[in-house]
Motif scaffolding. Structure first.
Motif, short mmCIF file in Angstrom:
data_model
loop_
_atom_site.label_atom_id
_atom_site.label_comp_id
_atom_site.label_asym_id
_atom_site.label_seq_id
_atom_site.Cartn_x
_atom_site.Cartn_y
_atom_site.Cartn_z
N ARG A 134 0.83 -1.20 0.00
CA ARG A 134 0.00 0.00 0.00
C ARG A 134 0.87 1.25 0.00
O ARG A 134 0.60 2.21 -0.74
CB ARG A 134 -0.93 0.00 1.21
CG ARG A 134 -1.86 1.21 1.26
CD ARG A 134 -2.79 1.14 2.46
NE ARG A 134 -3.78 0.08 2.32
CZ ARG A 134 -4.66 -0.23 3.28
NH1 ARG A 134 -4.67 0.45 4.43
NH2 ARG A 134 -5.53 -1.21 3.11
N ASN B 116 -8.01 4.49 -15.28
CA ASN B 116 -7.31 3.24 -15.53
C ASN B 116 -6.15 3.44 -16.50
O ASN B 116 -5.06 2.86 -16.34
CB ASN B 116 -8.29 2.21 -16.09
CG ASN B 116 -7.94 0.80 -15.70
OD1 ASN B 116 -7.30 0.58 -14.67
ND2 ASN B 116 -8.34 -0.16 -16.50
N ASN C 166 -0.24 -2.94 -6.12
CA ASN C 166 -1.58 -2.44 -5.84
C ASN C 166 -2.18 -1.69 -7.02
O ASN C 166 -3.38 -1.76 -7.27
CB ASN C 166 -1.55 -1.53 -4.60
CG ASN C 166 -1.52 -2.31 -3.31
OD1 ASN C 166 -0.98 -3.40 -3.27
ND2 ASN C 166 -2.08 -1.76 -2.25
N SER C 167 -1.34 -0.95 -7.76
CA SER C 167 -1.84 -0.23 -8.93
C SER C 167 -2.27 -1.21 -10.02
O SER C 167 -3.26 -1.00 -10.71
CB SER C 167 -0.77 0.72 -9.46
OG SER C 167 0.35 0.02 -9.96
N SER D 177 -3.32 -4.32 -9.46
CA SER D 177 -4.55 -4.96 -8.99
C SER D 177 -5.75 -4.05 -9.19
O SER D 177 -6.84 -4.50 -9.54
CB SER D 177 -4.41 -5.31 -7.50
OG SER D 177 -3.35 -6.20 -7.29
N LEU D 178 -5.53 -2.75 -8.97
CA LEU D 178 -6.61 -1.78 -9.14
C LEU D 178 -7.08 -1.74 -10.59
O LEU D 178 -8.28 -1.68 -10.86
CB LEU D 178 -6.15 -0.39 -8.70
CG LEU D 178 -7.18 0.73 -8.72
CD1 LEU D 178 -8.35 0.39 -7.80
CD2 LEU D 178 -6.56 2.04 -8.32
N ARG D 179 -6.13 -1.77 -11.52
CA ARG D 179 -6.50 -1.76 -12.95
C ARG D 179 -7.27 -3.01 -13.34
O ARG D 179 -8.19 -2.97 -14.15
CB ARG D 179 -5.24 -1.62 -13.82
CG ARG D 179 -4.54 -0.29 -13.68
CD ARG D 179 -3.62 -0.03 -14.87
NE ARG D 179 -2.66 -1.10 -15.08
CZ ARG D 179 -1.48 -1.19 -14.47
NH1 ARG D 179 -1.12 -0.26 -13.59
NH2 ARG D 179 -0.66 -2.18 -14.71
N THR E 292 -9.29 -4.70 -11.51
CA THR E 292 -10.65 -4.74 -10.95
C THR E 292 -11.65 -4.04 -11.85
O THR E 292 -12.85 -4.28 -11.75
CB THR E 292 -10.70 -4.07 -9.56
OG1 THR E 292 -10.27 -2.72 -9.67
CG2 THR E 292 -9.81 -4.80 -8.58
#
Length: 264
Positions: free
Chosen positions: A87, A145, A155-156, A158-160, A162
């Motif tokens: 994080r 995105n 984390n970045s 994983s965020l993309r 989602t």
């Protein structure tokens, strides 16, 4: 059992709840109500006000969803070193990419509350305006995105991931079918664009252009019957009717139904 309880007490569907996960405390510290109050996470201990609390100092979120996520993180602090570092790495990337961070914030500030919108629509409580706001938000989320592509932290990435590719299809579906300035009342019509459904277009033209339709019908009937004096009229007793002079009775089609004879 819980879903059944919700359906029974709320007297409506809970289809917006798509997934249930078990609550695992091994990933974060459990904070009870007393701890949250004493740590003054969301309000001061003495005055009970937000100003002076921890969240009042660190909350610079620009979206409703961001505010909720920050509050969730404060009540569920991570305790595994690997997750904490992941994080922090993401935060560091954003910290040193000032221009990109500002662009992301600008997009997020224009986002509507997607989570709340989807819940309303799933329960049949939404309106066409919610669909338009959902479309705008999904398109903005895609832009966010695209901006995050240059980041390398886990984390970045994983965020993309989602953000489903289906979001673009949903936005395109709304763009194709729903008017850009629909009426607020879903029962009042004026939601679907022209050209989406042929039958709907016909009904809409009939309802919205009644006078024009009557005039067009009168012209067609004059051509079909050869009675140039044929008229389409209206009164409170019969509603709409076709008037034909006595001298043209022989030309009246078989599908006409005689209602009454007009004197003179």
């Amino acid at each position: 059992s819980l879903l059944g309880y919700l359906e029974h007490t709320q007297q409506q569907s809970v289809e917006h709840i798509k997934k249930i996960k078990s609550f695992k405390s091994d990933n974060f510290v459990i904070l009870d109500r007393s701890t949250i109050i004493n740590l003054e996470l969301f309000s001061t201990l003495r005055e009970g006000e937000k100003v002076g609390s921890l969240i009042s100092v660190i909350d610079y979120t620009v979206s409703a969803a961001g505010g909720r996520l920050l509050k969730k993180w404060l009540t569920e602090p991570l305790k595994k070193k690997k997750q904490i570092e992941q994080r922090l790495n993401f935060v560091e990337e954003l910290l040193f990419n000032r221009n990109m961070r500002q662009e992301v914030r600008d997009h997020l500030a224009r986002l509507y509350d997607i989570e709340r919108i989807v819940a309303k629509l799933s329960l049949g409580l939404g309106n066409a305006g919610d669909l338009i706001n959902l479309k705008k938000s999904l398109l903005l989320a895609n832009k966010v995105n695209e901006l995050l592509v240059s980041l390398k932290s886990k984390n970045s990435q994983s965020l993309r991931e989602t953000l489903s590719s289906q979001s673009t299809k949903v936005a395109e579906l709304i763009e194709k079918n729903i008017k850009d300035d629909p009426k607020f009342d879903v029962h009042g019509g004026g939601l679907i664009k022209q050209g989406v459904d042929k039958k709907l277009d016909e009904l809409r033209n009939t309802a919205g252009g009644g006078k024009g339709w009557i005039e067009d019908f009168q012209k067609k009937e004059r051509v079909r019957t050869g009675i140039n004096s044929l008229k389409v009229k209206f009164n409170k007793i019969f509603g709409y009717y076709i008037e034909v002079s006595k001298s043209n009775l022989d030309a009246v089609p078989d599908n006409y139904y005689r209602k009454q004879t007009l004197v003179n």
